[in-house]
Design an enzyme around this catalytic site. Structure first.
Site, PDB file in Angstrom:
ATOM      1  CB  THR A  22      -1.007   0.113   1.210  1.00 27.27           C
ATOM      2  OG1 THR A  22      -1.931  -1.109   0.906  1.00 27.27           O
ATOM      3  CG2 THR A  22      -1.740   1.269   1.107  1.00 27.27           C
ATOM      4  CB  THR A 504      -1.261   0.360   8.598  1.00 22.07           C
ATOM      5  OG1 THR A 504      -1.198   1.648   7.977  1.00 22.07           O
ATOM      6  CG2 THR A 504      -1.982  -0.670   7.714  1.00 22.07           C
TER       7      THR A 504
END
Length: 593
Positions: A22, A504
């Site tokens: 990501t 995250t």
């Protein structure tokens, strides 16, 4: 990032969970948009964290990123996609057919793999229909962890083959007419993936043996599908600044050793090296700096993480309570790449060494249990893997033997045809998961589960699987019938949420906890892996990361977890019985400070 020298229209980012797909995909999108290109960034990961990276709530359609006028992003949400797909298939018949017929169609479209085909349907539209993304110069796909991605990318061929052979007009997805109308779109998706002028596959890995091996396997399997325009990104490469810091030296040596042993097949591809960032990658500016930050300069910047978090338990502090019932299931759950396999293996070894009969197994298609154990064994510890191919063959044989026993040749042929659908594997793996949980009635079962999104979909889909199994076999296996009650019983199932002290992983773990609680499954404890906090570090970049992790340790300890434990970062990779045993031998007071 050398693949940006002459970027193709479509860029796919794939790799093992936790390698930074990501971050790299998002940084690529930002750089292309900064260069004046209109860019669409798409996540196909059920556990997507694009929202957090950009600080924008994303939907199932392109959403503008306010800070960059030419950048748009979206999440392919499986549940929303399924609802939209179901309505697209059923909606035209409302008011034309009797209500009972419409309800029957809705039931057909609530089968076990509606979520998957619905998400893939949207993915194919973005990839295979030029009109869908005509306004964009580049479309960037931040894909799910490798096992899921491979299934996603092989679905075009799988569904195409199934539809060309199916003559009944029905399947576990309901009427095939809706799928057949998409057949050309699926074929165009395959064509776009294999067109080197249109699509680049970016393999993201870290300087770790397992990540590089998985990148090589992914590369080979996708090359067999015709996806040969590939580029390798090695993310988070660490270079020690202080040679007197034994932990920094060990981290650099581990990375160098992994790169020296990199699979030969990867050396054929152009490569990009991205240095380890001293802080988390969140926000536009951090994305712009990815791979270009001077770690030494940044290490002196002010940090707002607050005081050091003390009084954290160790993994060893959990073992007594975990074995107290004498049987049951221990589930290690969390985002890909946080170390679920290591935690599951360490817990299983510790419990087996206490004399309990233990089964260590995984439902993760990208399993690494054998590597964590280093092929070593204990007499009362069995190590197994839920193998999709084997479970599918077993399940199909059972269905044919029961539901097909009294069918004529035509009926049996129709049943065999139904079992050839791609959904059968999903049902079979679910059955095997239920059987593994049921084994906890007589022993302690430790399950290394799949990455968060896949696991939650598995649990949330229980009723759909119930319907699917009943439809094909007319009877409900005891293990399936009692799965949810067992998972909800705190005296039978203990869930360990595994995470890292980073934004995250912690926030995705928090989302997992909310999903589990909605399913009436209360997590037992959080385990924060690879913690630097307790280590005597002197290297400036590692000290920066050590300080940075405090806010996330505090969030877990004070806000999220009813109980939490940490595992310090290890100078030697925790593989093999001795190394795994060390993770559960030290108590919290003995942790290095």
């Amino acid at each position: 990032m050398k693949f940006l020298d002459s970027p193709s229209r479509n860029l796919f980012f794939t790799g093992k969970g936790g390698v930074g797909k990501t971050s790299v995909a998002s940084a690529t999108a930002v750089r292309l948009a900064d260069a004046g290109k209109k860019v669409l960034l798409v996540s196909t990961d059920p556990a997507s964290n694009l929202d957090e990276v950009f600080g924008v709530t994303l939907e199932n359609h392109p959403t503008a990123i306010p800070a960059i006028p030419t950048l748009f992003a979206m999440n392919l949400d499986p549940e929303k996609s399924a609802a939209e797909y179901r309505e697209r298939m059923v909606g035209p018949y409302r008011g034309l057919l009797p209500e009972a017929a419409v309800k029957s169609m809705e039931e057909q479209f609530s089968g076990s793999c509606t979520l998957e085909i619905a998400a893939f349907d949207e993915f194919s539209r973005l990839l295979g229909d030029p009109a869908a993304t005509a306004e964009f110069d580049h479309v960037i796909f931040d894909t799910a962890p490798t096992g899921h991605t491979l299934r996603l990318l092989t679905l075009p061929s799988a569904w195409d083959g199934f539809m060309s052979q199916n003559t009944t007009g029905t399947s576990c997805l309901g009427p095939l007419a809706g799928l057949q109308s998409q057949q050309k779109l699926y074929q165009e998706s395959v064509k776009a993936l294999s067109d080197a002028d249109t699509t680049t596959l970016v393999l993201v890995a870290r300087a770790e043996g397992s990540a590089l091996r998985e990148a090589a396997r992914t590369s080979e399997e996708l090359a067999e599908l015709g996806v040969r325009n590939q580029h390798l990104v090695i993310n988070g490469v660490f270079q020690a600044v202080d040679a007197t810091d034994s932990y920094a030296v060990a981290l650099q040596q581990r990375g160098s050793a992994a790169l020296d042993a990199m699979p030969v097949s990867l050396n054929a591809f152009p490569q990009t090296i991205v240095p380890l960032s001293p802080n988390g990658i969140l926000g536009i500016e951090s994305l712009r700096c990815l791979g270009t930050v001077d770690a030494v300069a940044i290490s002196g910047s002010a940090d707002k993480s607050g005081e050091k978090v003390d009084d954290l338990a160790s993994l060893s502090d959990l073992i007594d309570d975990l074995v107290a019932p004498g049987h049951g299931v221990i589930l290690a759950m969390g985002k890909g790449g946080v170390g679920k396999t290591t935690v599951a293996a360490a817990v299983a070894v510790a419990i087996a060494q206490r004399g309990y009969d233990v089964q260590l197994s995984t439902t993760d298609p990208a399993a690494h249990i054998a590597a964590a154990m280093n092929e070593e064994r204990l007499p009362n510890l069995s190590v197994t893997r839920i193998d999709p191919a084997a479970e599918t063959a077993k399940y199909s044989a059972e269905v044919l033997a029961s539901a097909g026993a009294n069918l004529d040749s035509q009926g049996k042929a129709l049943l065999e045809e139904d079992l050839r659908s791609p959904c059968t594997e999903e049902i079979a793996v679910f059955r095997a998961f239920a059987d593994a949980v049921a084994a906890g009635t007589n022993q302690i079962v430790v399950l290394d589960t799949a990455p968060t999104g896949h696991t939650v979909l598995l649990l949330d889909s229980a009723l759909a699987y119930h319907r699917e199994v009943t439809r094909q076999t007319s009877e409900m296996p005891e293990a399936v019938e009692n799965l949810l009650p067992r998972l909800r019983d705190p005296d039978f199932t203990r869930v360990l949420i595994v995470t890292l002290a980073e934004a995250t992983p912690v926030h995705e773990a928090a989302a997992l906890q909310r999903d589990l609680r909605r399913a009436e499954i209360e997590p037992y404890a959080w385990v924060v892996n690879q913690v630097l906090s307790s280590l005597p570090l002197t290297d400036p970049l590692l000290k920066q990361r050590q300080t940075h992790e405090q806010q996330y340790l505090r969030e877990v300890h004070e806000e999220l977890a009813s109980r939490a434990a940490i595992i310090p970062w290890q100078r030697q990779p925790p593989t093999g019985l001795d190394a795994l045993e060390k993770l559960t031998q030290c108590n919290s007071s003995a942790l290095p400070r």
